[in-house]
Design a protein around this motif. Structure first.
Motif, PDB file in Angstrom:
ATOM      1  N   ARG A 192      25.466  18.557  19.809  1.00  0.00           N
ATOM      2  CA  ARG A 192      26.414  19.671  19.925  1.00  0.00           C
ATOM      3  C   ARG A 192      27.453  19.622  18.817  1.00  0.00           C
ATOM      4  O   ARG A 192      27.797  20.649  18.212  1.00  0.00           O
ATOM      5  N   VAL A 193      27.946  18.417  18.523  1.00  0.00           N
ATOM      6  CA  VAL A 193      28.952  18.266  17.469  1.00  0.00           C
ATOM      7  C   VAL A 193      28.371  18.660  16.118  1.00  0.00           C
ATOM      8  O   VAL A 193      29.018  19.345  15.308  1.00  0.00           O
ATOM      9  N   LYS A 194      27.110  18.240  15.862  1.00  0.00           N
ATOM     10  CA  LYS A 194      26.468  18.595  14.598  1.00  0.00           C
ATOM     11  C   LYS A 194      26.290  20.116  14.484  1.00  0.00           C
ATOM     12  O   LYS A 194      26.498  20.703  13.409  1.00  0.00           O
ATOM     13  N   LYS A 195      25.907  20.759  15.596  1.00  0.00           N
ATOM     14  CA  LYS A 195      25.743  22.220  15.585  1.00  0.00           C
ATOM     15  C   LYS A 195      27.069  22.918  15.319  1.00  0.00           C
ATOM     16  O   LYS A 195      27.135  23.899  14.558  1.00  0.00           O
ATOM     17  N   ASP A 196      28.151  22.432  15.959  1.00  0.00           N
ATOM     18  CA  ASP A 196      29.467  23.033  15.724  1.00  0.00           C
ATOM     19  C   ASP A 196      29.899  22.857  14.268  1.00  0.00           C
ATOM     20  O   ASP A 196      30.456  23.781  13.651  1.00  0.00           O
ATOM     21  N   ALA A 197      29.636  21.659  13.714  1.00  0.00           N
ATOM     22  CA  ALA A 197      29.993  21.425  12.313  1.00  0.00           C
ATOM     23  C   ALA A 197      29.191  22.336  11.392  1.00  0.00           C
ATOM     24  O   ALA A 197      29.726  22.889  10.414  1.00  0.00           O
ATOM     25  N   LEU A 198      27.910  22.541  11.715  1.00  0.00           N
ATOM     26  CA  LEU A 198      27.080  23.450  10.911  1.00  0.00           C
ATOM     27  C   LEU A 198      27.593  24.888  11.024  1.00  0.00           C
ATOM     28  O   LEU A 198      27.617  25.627  10.020  1.00  0.00           O
ATOM     29  N   SER A 199      28.016  25.288  12.223  1.00  0.00           N
ATOM     30  CA  SER A 199      28.560  26.647  12.399  1.00  0.00           C
ATOM     31  C   SER A 199      29.836  26.830  11.586  1.00  0.00           C
ATOM     32  O   SER A 199      30.045  27.882  10.965  1.00  0.00           O
ATOM     33  N   VAL A 200      30.696  25.803  11.552  1.00  0.00           N
ATOM     34  CA  VAL A 200      31.940  25.888  10.769  1.00  0.00           C
ATOM     35  C   VAL A 200      31.617  26.030   9.284  1.00  0.00           C
ATOM     36  O   VAL A 200      32.195  26.879   8.585  1.00  0.00           O
ATOM     37  N   ASP A 201      30.676  25.223   8.802  1.00  0.00           N
ATOM     38  CA  ASP A 201      30.297  25.309   7.381  1.00  0.00           C
ATOM     39  C   ASP A 201      29.693  26.688   7.063  1.00  0.00           C
ATOM     40  O   ASP A 201      29.959  27.260   5.993  1.00  0.00           O
ATOM     41  N   LYS A 202      28.904  27.197   7.972  1.00  0.00           N
ATOM     42  CA  LYS A 202      28.283  28.506   7.748  1.00  0.00           C
ATOM     43  C   LYS A 202      29.333  29.612   7.706  1.00  0.00           C
ATOM     44  O   LYS A 202      29.268  30.520   6.867  1.00  0.00           O
ATOM     45  N   ILE A 203      30.337  29.534   8.601  1.00  0.00           N
ATOM     46  CA  ILE A 203      31.398  30.551   8.604  1.00  0.00           C
ATOM     47  C   ILE A 203      32.186  30.492   7.303  1.00  0.00           C
ATOM     48  O   ILE A 203      32.506  31.525   6.702  1.00  0.00           O
ATOM     49  N   ASN A 204      32.510  29.285   6.859  1.00  0.00           N
ATOM     50  CA  ASN A 204      33.240  29.145   5.597  1.00  0.00           C
ATOM     51  C   ASN A 204      32.439  29.726   4.429  1.00  0.00           C
ATOM     52  O   ASN A 204      32.993  30.385   3.535  1.00  0.00           O
ATOM     53  N   TYR A 205      31.135  29.492   4.446  1.00  0.00           N
ATOM     54  CA  TYR A 205      30.282  30.034   3.397  1.00  0.00           C
ATOM     55  C   TYR A 205      30.254  31.562   3.451  1.00  0.00           C
ATOM     56  O   TYR A 205      30.357  32.239   2.410  1.00  0.00           O
ATOM     57  N   GLU A 206      30.139  32.117   4.665  1.00  0.00           N
ATOM     58  CA  GLU A 206      30.112  33.573   4.797  1.00  0.00           C
ATOM     59  C   GLU A 206      31.441  34.193   4.386  1.00  0.00           C
ATOM     60  O   GLU A 206      31.478  35.285   3.806  1.00  0.00           O
ATOM     61  N   LEU A 207      32.543  33.510   4.671  1.00  0.00           N
ATOM     62  CA  LEU A 207      33.850  34.019   4.237  1.00  0.00           C
ATOM     63  C   LEU A 207      33.950  34.024   2.719  1.00  0.00           C
ATOM     64  O   LEU A 207      34.570  34.934   2.136  1.00  0.00           O
ATOM     65  N   GLU A 208      33.358  33.024   2.066  1.00  0.00           N
ATOM     66  CA  GLU A 208      33.340  33.017   0.603  1.00  0.00           C
ATOM     67  C   GLU A 208      32.558  34.219   0.081  1.00  0.00           C
ATOM     68  O   GLU A 208      32.976  34.876  -0.890  1.00  0.00           O
ATOM     69  N   ARG A 209      31.446  34.527   0.704  1.00  0.00           N
ATOM     70  CA  ARG A 209      30.651  35.686   0.292  1.00  0.00           C
ATOM     71  C   ARG A 209      31.418  36.985   0.511  1.00  0.00           C
ATOM     72  O   ARG A 209      31.383  37.896  -0.330  1.00  0.00           O
ATOM     73  N   ILE A 210      32.116  37.080   1.634  1.00  0.00           N
ATOM     74  CA  ILE A 210      32.907  38.283   1.903  1.00  0.00           C
ATOM     75  C   ILE A 210      34.024  38.430   0.875  1.00  0.00           C
ATOM     76  O   ILE A 210      34.320  39.539   0.402  1.00  0.00           O
ATOM     77  N   TYR A 211      34.647  37.284   0.512  1.00  0.00           N
ATOM     78  CA  TYR A 211      35.711  37.328  -0.496  1.00  0.00           C
ATOM     79  C   TYR A 211      35.174  37.846  -1.830  1.00  0.00           C
ATOM     80  O   TYR A 211      35.804  38.696  -2.481  1.00  0.00           O
ATOM     81  N   VAL A 212      34.021  37.335  -2.244  1.00  0.00           N
ATOM     82  CA  VAL A 212      33.423  37.786  -3.509  1.00  0.00           C
ATOM     83  C   VAL A 212      33.100  39.279  -3.439  1.00  0.00           C
ATOM     84  O   VAL A 212      33.339  40.030  -4.396  1.00  0.00           O
ATOM     85  N   PHE A 213      32.584  39.712  -2.299  1.00  0.00           N
ATOM     86  CA  PHE A 213      32.238  41.128  -2.141  1.00  0.00           C
ATOM     87  C   PHE A 213      33.482  42.014  -2.219  1.00  0.00           C
ATOM     88  O   PHE A 213      33.502  43.018  -2.946  1.00  0.00           O
ATOM     89  N   LEU A 214      34.535  41.641  -1.476  1.00  0.00           N
ATOM     90  CA  LEU A 214      35.763  42.444  -1.478  1.00  0.00           C
ATOM     91  C   LEU A 214      36.423  42.422  -2.855  1.00  0.00           C
ATOM     92  O   LEU A 214      36.968  43.444  -3.303  1.00  0.00           O
ATOM     93  N   ASN A 215      36.387  41.291  -3.507  1.00  0.00           N
ATOM     94  CA  ASN A 215      36.972  41.202  -4.842  1.00  0.00           C
ATOM     95  C   ASN A 215      36.256  42.142  -5.809  1.00  0.00           C
ATOM     96  O   ASN A 215      36.891  42.818  -6.637  1.00  0.00           O
ATOM     97  N   GLY A 216      34.927  42.198  -5.701  1.00  0.00           N
ATOM     98  CA  GLY A 216      34.172  43.111  -6.551  1.00  0.00           C
ATOM     99  C   GLY A 216      34.471  44.569  -6.243  1.00  0.00           C
ATOM    100  O   GLY A 216      34.572  45.404  -7.159  1.00  0.00           O
ATOM    101  N   GLU A 217      34.645  44.891  -4.954  1.00  0.00           N
ATOM    102  CA  GLU A 217      34.965  46.268  -4.581  1.00  0.00           C
ATOM    103  C   GLU A 217      36.334  46.678  -5.109  1.00  0.00           C
ATOM    104  O   GLU A 217      36.527  47.809  -5.566  1.00  0.00           O
TER     105      GLU A 217
END
Length: 245
Positions: free
Chosen positions: A11-36
């Motif tokens: 469970r802890v590993k899954k939560d850590a993976l979810s946190v890393d995935k959210i951080n990665y998706e936020l980076e993608r959203i930032y790049v997208f908004l910056n381009g817009e």
């Protein structure tokens, strides 16, 4: 104990993976908004982009609080809510949802057709039951009118039944007109649902869920009584057959 310990580590590993995935998706959203924003003409940022930036700031602040907490003490419910928010935000921005050509998904079409078919069956069944109720009320009202003509004083309950049936007949005419309008079954359900919610007196009582549910309870009680009667008959036959044997 070992199984529980392994499950907790998983469970802890899954939560850590979810946190890393959210951080990665936020980076993608930032790049997208910056381009817009950089692509905005004359330095004017549209209102939608400004609102998106504000929403991104809220998500980023939530993730800063989550990142500050040790993975072992993360609240799974809070993490799930943030994941859903990020997925919904990406969908509204159009990230990973670009349409590339026309694809024909047979399974999706079949599921959609099955849903439409089931909804249509439920709608037709609802209308048929309502029509049967209306015919039954009309027959009963005619018998009450005939009784009143002969000089019998009607009971208050019977008078209320006559009034309800008269109102149902009057409101059934516009109801039938709406029903004849060429709409899909889902469209009819939406229109009638709106009418029943905002103009309940305009709706015939035989096409309301309350009377339909009462009819269903009555039919179920009749079925139970029939089963009980049949069970008693079978017992009597079995007893007599045992004596004769």
């Amino acid at each position: 104990q070992e199984i529980l310990a392994v499950g907790e580590k998983l469970r802890v590993k899954k939560d850590a993976l979810s946190v890393d995935k959210i951080n990665y998706e936020l980076e993608r959203i930032y790049v997208f908004l910056n381009g817009e924003i950089e692509a905005s003409s004359a330095g004017v940022i549209p209102l939608n982009d400004r609102l998106a930036v504000a929403e991104f700031g809220l998500l980023e602040s939530q993730m800063q609080n989550i990142n500050a907490v040790d993975v072992d003490f993360l609240d799974a419910d809070v993490l799930r809510v943030v994941v859903d928010q990020v997925v919904d935000f990406k969908r509204r921005l159009g990230i990973d949802y670009y349409v590339q050509g026309i694809k024909f998904d047979v399974d999706s079409v079949k599921r959609w057709l099955n849903e439409v078919l089931e909804t249509s069956k439920d709608g037709l069944r609802f209308y048929w039951k309502g029509l049967k109720l209306l015919v039954s009320d009309l027959r009963y009202s005619i018998s009450l009118i005939a009784k009143a003509i002969t000089g019998v004083v009607l009971k208050p309950r019977e008078v209320r039944t006559l009034r309800r049936t008269f109102k149902d007949i009057v409101t059934f005419i516009p109801f039938l007109i709406i029903l004849i309008i060429p709409l899909t079954p889902i469209g009819h359900v939406f229109v009638f649902g709106a009418i029943q919610r905002f103009f309940p007196e305009f709706f015939p009582s035989c096409f309301t869920e309350r009377r339909q549910n009462l009819l269903q309870l009555f039919e179920q009680s009749e079925y139970v009584d029939l089963d009980i009667d049949e069970g008693l008959k079978e017992r009597v036959v079995r007893v007599f057959s045992s004596f004769l044997a």
